[in-house]
Design a protein around this motif. Structure first.
Motif, PDB file in Angstrom:
ATOM      1  N   MET A 127       0.824  -1.205   0.000  1.00 21.66           N
ATOM      2  CA  MET A 127       0.000   0.000   0.000  1.00 21.66           C
ATOM      3  C   MET A 127       0.851   1.245   0.000  1.00 21.66           C
ATOM      4  SD  MET A 127      -3.068  -0.917   2.571  1.00 21.66           S
ATOM      5  CE  MET A 127      -3.765   0.666   2.810  1.00 21.66           C
ATOM      6  N   HIS A 128       1.963   1.177   0.718  1.00 23.80           N
ATOM      7  CA  HIS A 128       2.776   2.362   0.835  1.00 23.80           C
ATOM      8  C   HIS A 128       3.608   2.593  -0.418  1.00 23.80           C
ATOM      9  CE1 HIS A 128       3.825   5.576   3.405  1.00 23.80           C
ATOM     10  NE2 HIS A 128       5.098   5.369   3.251  1.00 23.80           N
ATOM     11  N   ARG A 173       1.011   2.841  -3.391  1.00 24.13           N
ATOM     12  CA  ARG A 173       0.012   3.861  -3.095  1.00 24.13           C
ATOM     13  C   ARG A 173      -1.395   3.495  -3.518  1.00 24.13           C
ATOM     14  NH1 ARG A 173       2.498   7.456  -0.872  1.00 24.13           N
ATOM     15  NH2 ARG A 173       1.100   9.231  -0.980  1.00 24.13           N
ATOM     16  N   PHE A 174      -1.818   2.293  -3.182  1.00 24.57           N
ATOM     17  CA  PHE A 174      -3.237   1.967  -3.355  1.00 24.57           C
ATOM     18  C   PHE A 174      -3.645   0.928  -2.327  1.00 24.57           C
ATOM     19  CE2 PHE A 174      -3.766  -2.233  -5.455  1.00 24.57           C
ATOM     20  CZ  PHE A 174      -2.433  -2.575  -5.596  1.00 24.57           C
ATOM     21  N   ALA A 175      -4.930   0.940  -1.969  1.00 28.26           N
ATOM     22  CA  ALA A 175      -5.461  -0.038  -1.027  1.00 28.26           C
ATOM     23  C   ALA A 175      -5.715  -1.323  -1.797  1.00 28.26           C
ATOM     24  CB  ALA A 175      -6.756   0.478  -0.407  1.00 28.26           C
ATOM     25  N   LEU A 234      -5.260   5.835  -9.729  1.00 30.00           N
ATOM     26  CA  LEU A 234      -6.489   5.744  -8.941  1.00 30.00           C
ATOM     27  C   LEU A 234      -7.263   4.461  -9.237  1.00 30.00           C
ATOM     28  CD1 LEU A 234      -7.883   9.394  -9.002  1.00 30.00           C
ATOM     29  CD2 LEU A 234      -7.100   8.126  -7.026  1.00 30.00           C
ATOM     30  N   SER A 235      -7.094   3.948 -10.444  1.00 29.72           N
ATOM     31  CA  SER A 235      -7.846   2.755 -10.819  1.00 29.72           C
ATOM     32  C   SER A 235      -7.305   1.480 -10.199  1.00 29.72           C
ATOM     33  CB  SER A 235      -7.837   2.593 -12.343  1.00 29.72           C
ATOM     34  OG  SER A 235      -8.394   3.719 -12.950  1.00 29.72           O
ATOM     35  N   VAL A 288      -7.131   0.560  -7.128  1.00 25.44           N
ATOM     36  CA  VAL A 288      -8.042   0.029  -6.113  1.00 25.44           C
ATOM     37  C   VAL A 288      -9.138  -0.776  -6.793  1.00 25.44           C
ATOM     38  CG1 VAL A 288      -9.358   0.632  -4.088  1.00 25.44           C
ATOM     39  CG2 VAL A 288      -7.776   2.272  -5.034  1.00 25.44           C
ATOM     40  N   GLU A 325       9.513   4.849   2.883  1.00 17.97           N
ATOM     41  CA  GLU A 325       9.422   6.248   3.293  1.00 17.97           C
ATOM     42  C   GLU A 325       9.467   7.201   2.107  1.00 17.97           C
ATOM     43  OE1 GLU A 325      12.079   7.672   6.440  1.00 17.97           O
ATOM     44  OE2 GLU A 325      12.149   9.590   5.396  1.00 17.97           O
ATOM     45  N   ASN A 326      10.358   6.969   1.169  1.00 25.65           N
ATOM     46  CA  ASN A 326      10.563   7.937   0.093  1.00 25.65           C
ATOM     47  C   ASN A 326      11.144   7.231  -1.131  1.00 25.65           C
ATOM     48  OD1 ASN A 326      11.337  10.050  -1.559  1.00 25.65           O
ATOM     49  ND2 ASN A 326      12.096  11.318   0.113  1.00 25.65           N
ATOM     50  N   ILE A 360      -0.339   3.287   7.858  1.00 22.81           N
ATOM     51  CA  ILE A 360      -0.028   2.686   6.558  1.00 22.81           C
ATOM     52  C   ILE A 360       1.441   2.929   6.220  1.00 22.81           C
ATOM     53  CG2 ILE A 360      -0.491   2.799   4.079  1.00 22.81           C
ATOM     54  CD1 ILE A 360      -3.403   3.454   4.811  1.00 22.81           C
ATOM     55  N   TRP A 370     -16.726   9.143  -8.355  1.00 24.55           N
ATOM     56  CA  TRP A 370     -15.531   8.570  -8.970  1.00 24.55           C
ATOM     57  C   TRP A 370     -15.185   9.253 -10.283  1.00 24.55           C
ATOM     58  CZ3 TRP A 370     -11.286   5.917  -8.428  1.00 24.55           C
ATOM     59  CH2 TRP A 370     -10.695   5.323  -9.522  1.00 24.55           C
ATOM     60  N   PHE A 417     -13.007   7.168  -4.419  1.00 25.82           N
ATOM     61  CA  PHE A 417     -13.308   5.748  -4.510  1.00 25.82           C
ATOM     62  C   PHE A 417     -14.305   5.372  -3.428  1.00 25.82           C
ATOM     63  CE2 PHE A 417     -12.771   1.343  -3.593  1.00 25.82           C
ATOM     64  CZ  PHE A 417     -12.692   0.779  -4.845  1.00 25.82           C
ATOM     65  N   ARG A 434      -5.012  10.268   3.084  1.00 26.37           N
ATOM     66  CA  ARG A 434      -4.692   9.629   1.806  1.00 26.37           C
ATOM     67  C   ARG A 434      -5.919   8.929   1.258  1.00 26.37           C
ATOM     68  NH1 ARG A 434       0.597   6.011   2.133  1.00 26.37           N
ATOM     69  NH2 ARG A 434      -0.710   4.879   0.701  1.00 26.37           N
ATOM     70  N   HIS A 435      -5.997   8.827  -0.092  1.00 19.37           N
ATOM     71  CA  HIS A 435      -7.239   8.332  -0.674  1.00 19.37           C
ATOM     72  C   HIS A 435      -7.548   6.897  -0.293  1.00 19.37           C
ATOM     73  CE1 HIS A 435      -4.962   6.229  -3.753  1.00 19.37           C
ATOM     74  NE2 HIS A 435      -4.228   7.312  -3.874  1.00 19.37           N
ATOM     75  N   ASP A 436      -6.543   6.100   0.099  1.00 21.14           N
ATOM     76  CA  ASP A 436      -6.876   4.711   0.428  1.00 21.14           C
ATOM     77  C   ASP A 436      -7.706   4.584   1.707  1.00 21.14           C
ATOM     78  OD1 ASP A 436      -4.442   5.687   1.128  1.00 21.14           O
ATOM     79  OD2 ASP A 436      -3.299   3.923   0.556  1.00 21.14           O
ATOM     80  N   PHE A 464      16.543   9.786   4.959  1.00 20.00           N
ATOM     81  CA  PHE A 464      15.423   8.950   5.399  1.00 20.00           C
ATOM     82  C   PHE A 464      15.161   9.227   6.876  1.00 20.00           C
ATOM     83  CE2 PHE A 464      17.300   6.706   1.808  1.00 20.00           C
ATOM     84  CZ  PHE A 464      16.193   6.704   0.970  1.00 20.00           C
TER      85      PHE A 464
END
Lengths: 304, 325, 244
Positions: free
Chosen positions: A26-27, A30-32, A107-108, A110, A189-190, A250, B29, B35, B95-97, C93
């Motif tokens: 997820m991190h 960047r999506f669930a 965005l898609s 998820v 982290e980055n 997260i 959406w 979402f 965050r969007h999630d 970091f």
């Protein structure tokens, strides 16, 4: 009460293993990922296939380990399940997520993960049937730890907890002592800075999927061993596993490990107050509580 | 013949009701990039809200306020809006999630609550004791169904037109700006979190309307009507139609609903008896394949707007880029 | 100029394909010297340095380092080419300790790692004292030192630095810039983007001025420092003459 606590710790250990891979994915991406919990299912079923296979091929492995219902064959099957689930996680990334990512439709992702979860879950149901299964039909009697209050513990549960804790300790050592662990945390982290510091992101993404898949498979087999195996393991665990990542923040691997226990214990203790029918709602209540009190989780850092 | 016509009326009514929900999702959406993993919760809040407010008194659960029908329907929409507001306030600044997970969770919890809290929604037995409006005047046969279909279509057209107007308005441009480039929108002095909340609540109220109509149509709602599969169906409708355009959303709703009922009918008729248990699984796999397949091969949907929506989207991106320079 | 160590020839680059931020930019950086890029806000200075580092796609032109084309390298391949890049912000970091940051940067150093770490500790004693502290807890100047130390850990022959003095107190800024100057004595070449024009010009060897994504002017830093046009535009007119 104490029984609930013990059960909660056990469930928590399983959730921790599941949440660790999820929080990293997820991190980084960047999506669930709503299909992560299906990896637990895949792991549980792969072990279900290989366990009898190993028993048939190598009868020596059919011996039970001490007081457990678990056999050496199942141990071997767990290792195969971890390997195959890890590979399937990479495969799903190649087939679906990476292609969506490269189209610039972040965005898609998820959306795609929801669709993928639906496919995996129902294909498993079609292949293995909808009814529940068990690794072993042998009934292993619980050990009575105390009669008043009545506290029961099964040897399998103790073994599962022990192994899960050992894996977590190993993960912790890796993260806090090895440069590979630093690299994982750096990427979490980055990602851009990690790349500037010589870390190959593409390779790291593969490693994270492999690691997440293997841990999920282990969690799935443990869940099957202490509960039962059904095609809806993923559906039932997706919210608790997400709750664990949110509790921990997260992206925080340590947070996910602890978050799993928090969710497992809270969910079981809630049953002291709530009728058991409400247990599927408890992870959501935990998520709500975290969002109200500490939106970035116990270990998360604020990050847009 | 009359059988075919009355089936068509039935089919069109349900498809049009679902199309309203798809329009609500499209606002969230398609236009705003939010979402919603728990469409069914807002749909359900509308359904339960309408029946509880408009129903006759029942001994075993809440309800029986016997409000005039339109008031009950508005009440159901308000319930959906309130639920959306609660979830949105907690998650839209993160965050969007978080929104994805929280909406998914709210749907699980909603179904779970309705299944267990008998005093609230009748539990697994569902909510009864609702009299469909104007039944005395129109009877309960074909004529009634036809009149109800007309009412649903009026609702659909109203929602459709007002959303088109909304998207063309300055507010709609703001939504697009936030979707394309949040930082730029914020630097213009707009509060993205508040605007997203407005869009999220509005979309959910529309889903509540859809749920209210659905419950009215059946004069009954139970936990079986608020299962997660409905969320998947409504998504598939949006994504097949093409997110971001209302015409596509409505066409997607009819197309997917036709495909769903046809596949269900076909499987139940032609699949061997021993496989009947698995027809649901097959349908779920199909809907999953539709979602993933569309994302991979035709993310703009089957019915992209004739005015080339992607072009205008890119122009929007370019102008915000320009502003940053 | 002698054979340049880093050469940018006619580079057009930007984040979005149709929207170049740099247009046909060329520059050369000499070995063991400090080359500074200055220009107004939005001139594309940072974009140029990021394009060299492989962080911004280059759509036309060529970049060569020590004679090798590096136009389309991935950022993680920089170290293999003997280059390092210090970003302007978020360049350490925060969740790792100081030591873990350095270990990460040193992980490809092999048997040399210990010796290099010792040298870094000698050069930046503050980092040795704070080795167990979380990097996020360091002061601005210390963070910048850590970032530079992480770049040095790969033993680069060329270092790209994006506004190393940004956000620092005047004294800390001066220290960081002097340190950059000091690095050239061991043969390292430095390419520097700076806002702090007069300070940068005083310690640089050569200077390029960019505006609106294009080359405007370049020359020996000392000459530009005395140039009345440059002074007028970038150094705040009279103030400079008083100061100089």
């Amino acid at each position: 009460m104490i029984q609930h606590l013990l059960d909660g710790i056990l469930v928590g250990a399983i959730l921790s293993l599941g949440a660790t891979g999820l929080t990293m994915v997820m991190h980084m991406l960047r999506f669930a990922n709503f299909s992560h919990a299906e990896l637990l299912s895949i792991g549980a079923y792969v072990a279900l296939v290989f366990d009898p296979l190993f028993k048939a091929l190598l009868p020596l492995l059919s011996a039970q380990i001490g007081p457990l219902s678990m056999t050496w064959a199942l141990v071997a099957a767990i290792l195969v399940a971890m390997a195959l689930t890890a590979l399937s996680a990479v495969l799903f990334d190649r087939l679906v997520f990476r292609r969506v990512r490269e189209k610039g439709e972040e965005l898609s992702m998820v959306f795609a993960s929801f669709g993928l979860a639906l496919i995996i879950r129902n294909v498993i149901g079609l292949v293995f049937g909808l009814h529940t299964k068990l690794y072993s039909q042998d009934i292993v009697f619980a050990t009575v730890l105390s009669r008043d209050p009545l506290i029961l513990v099964k040897p399998d549960q103790v073994a599962v907890l022990g192994v899960a804790l050992a894996v977590m300790a190993a993960l912790h050592l890796m993260l806090s002592r090895t440069t590979f662990g630093y690299a994982l945390r750096a990427v979490a982290e980055n990602p851009a800075l990690a790349q500037v510091n010589g870390i190959n992101l593409g390779r790291m993404i593969v490693i994270v999927w492999l690691l997440g898949g293997a841990l999920a498979a282990m969690a799935g087999v443990f869940y099957g061993l202490t509960n039962q195996i059904t095609p809806v393991i993923g559906r039932d665990l997706v919210l608790p596993v997400f709750a664990a990542t949110i509790v921990g923040g997260i992206g925080s691997i340590h947070g996910a490990l602890l978050g799993g226990f928090v969710v497992g214990i809270a969910a079981n203790l809630a049953l002291v107050v709530l009728p058991s029918g409400y247990s599927p709602s408890v992870p959501f209540l935990i998520i709500l509580a975290v969002l109200l009190v500490r939106p970035n989780g116990l270990f998360g850092e604020e990050r847009a | 013949m009359i059988g075919v016509v009355s089936y068509l009326v039935f089919f069109t009514t349900v498809a049009a009701i679902l199309a309203i929900a798809v329009l609500g999702l499209n606002l969230q959406w398609g236009n705003t990039g939010l979402f919603n993993g728990g469409v069914v919760a807002f749909f359900g809040a509308g359904a339960y809200g309408t029946l509880i407010l408009g129903g006759t008194p029942q001994p075993d659960h809440l309800g029986g306020f016997e409000l005039p029908y339109l008031l009950a329907l508005l009440g159901g929409m308000a319930a959906a809006g309130a639920l959306a507001w609660g979830v949105g306030v907690l998650t839209l600044r993160l965050r969007h999630d978080y929104l994805a997970i929280a909406t998914f969770g709210v749907a699980v919890a909603f179904e779970n609550l309705m299944r267990n809290a008998e005093a609230l929604g009748g539990g697994a037995k569902g909510l009864r004791g609702f009299e469909r409006p104007l039944r005395e005047a129109l009877g309960s046969g074909f004529l009634y169904n036809l009149a109800f279909l007309a009412f649903v279509l009026v609702c659909l057209v109203l929602v459709w037109r007002s959303l088109d107007r909304l998207v063309a308005s300055p507010f709609g441009r703001l939504l697009r700006a936030i979707r394309e480039d949040e930082t730029a929108a914020r630097s213009l002095g707009k509060s993205p979190a508040r605007i997203r909340l407005t869009a999220f609540v509005t979309g959910s109220v529309i889903m509540g309307l859809s749920g209210g109509l659905y419950a009215t149509f059946y004069a009954f709602v139970s936990p079986q009507d608020v299962l997660p599969v409905l969320t998947f169906q409504i998504w598939a409708m949006l994504i097949v139609g093409g997110a971001g355009n209302t015409r596509g959303a409505v066409m997607g709703a009819f197309l997917i609903w036709a495909a769903w009922t046809a596949s269900g009918w076909g499987l139940s008729r032609f699949a061997p008896v021993e496989a009947q248990l698995y027809t649901g699984s097959i349908q779920y796999v199909l809907i999953g394949l539709v979602i993933v397949g569309m994302l991979l091969w035709r993310p703009q949907g089957l019915f992209p707007e004739r005015l080339v929506v992607s072009q205008s989207g890119r122009e929007g991106a370019r102008s915000t880029q320009g502003e940053r320079q | 100029m002698a054979e340049p160590v880093l050469e940018v020839a006619g580079v057009t680059a930007g984040y979005v394909p149709d929207l170049p931020i740099l247009r046909d930019v060329s520059m050369r950086a000499a070995a063991a010297a400090v080359t500074v890029i200055i220009g107004p806000n939005g001139a594309g200075k940072s974009t140029l340095i990021k394009a060299i580092a492989g962080l911004v796609p280059v759509s036309a032109g060529q970049i060569r380092h020590e004679g090798t084309a590096i136009t389309h390298i991935r950022p993680d391949q920089m170290a293999q080419h003997g280059m390092a890049y210090v970003p302007q912000t978020d360049n350490i970091f925060r969740s790792l300790t100081v030591q873990q940051n350095l270990d990460l940067a040193l992980r490809r150093a092999g048997p040399e790692a210990t010796a290099r770490l010792d040298r870094l500790h000698t050069r930046f004693p503050a980092l040795a004292d704070k080795r167990a502290a979380r990097a996020g807890a360091l002061s601005g100047g210390q963070r910048q030192m850590l970032a530079v130390a992480m770049a040095l850990a790969t033993a680069p022959r060329t270092i790209l630095m994006d506004e190393p003095s940004a956000g620092l107190s005047p004294r800390a800024a001066q220290e960081v810039l002097e340190m950059a100057r000091g690095l050239t004595e061991s043969g390292v070449s430095i390419l520097l983007v700076e806002q702090n024009v007069s300070q940068a010009l005083r310690l640089a060897d050569h200077c390029y001025i960019l505006a609106e994504g294009r080359n405007q002017l370049d020359g020996p830093a000392a000459d530009l420092l005395g140039d009345s046009v440059v002074a007028e535009i970038y150094l705040g007119g009279k103030r400079l003459r008083v100061g100089a």
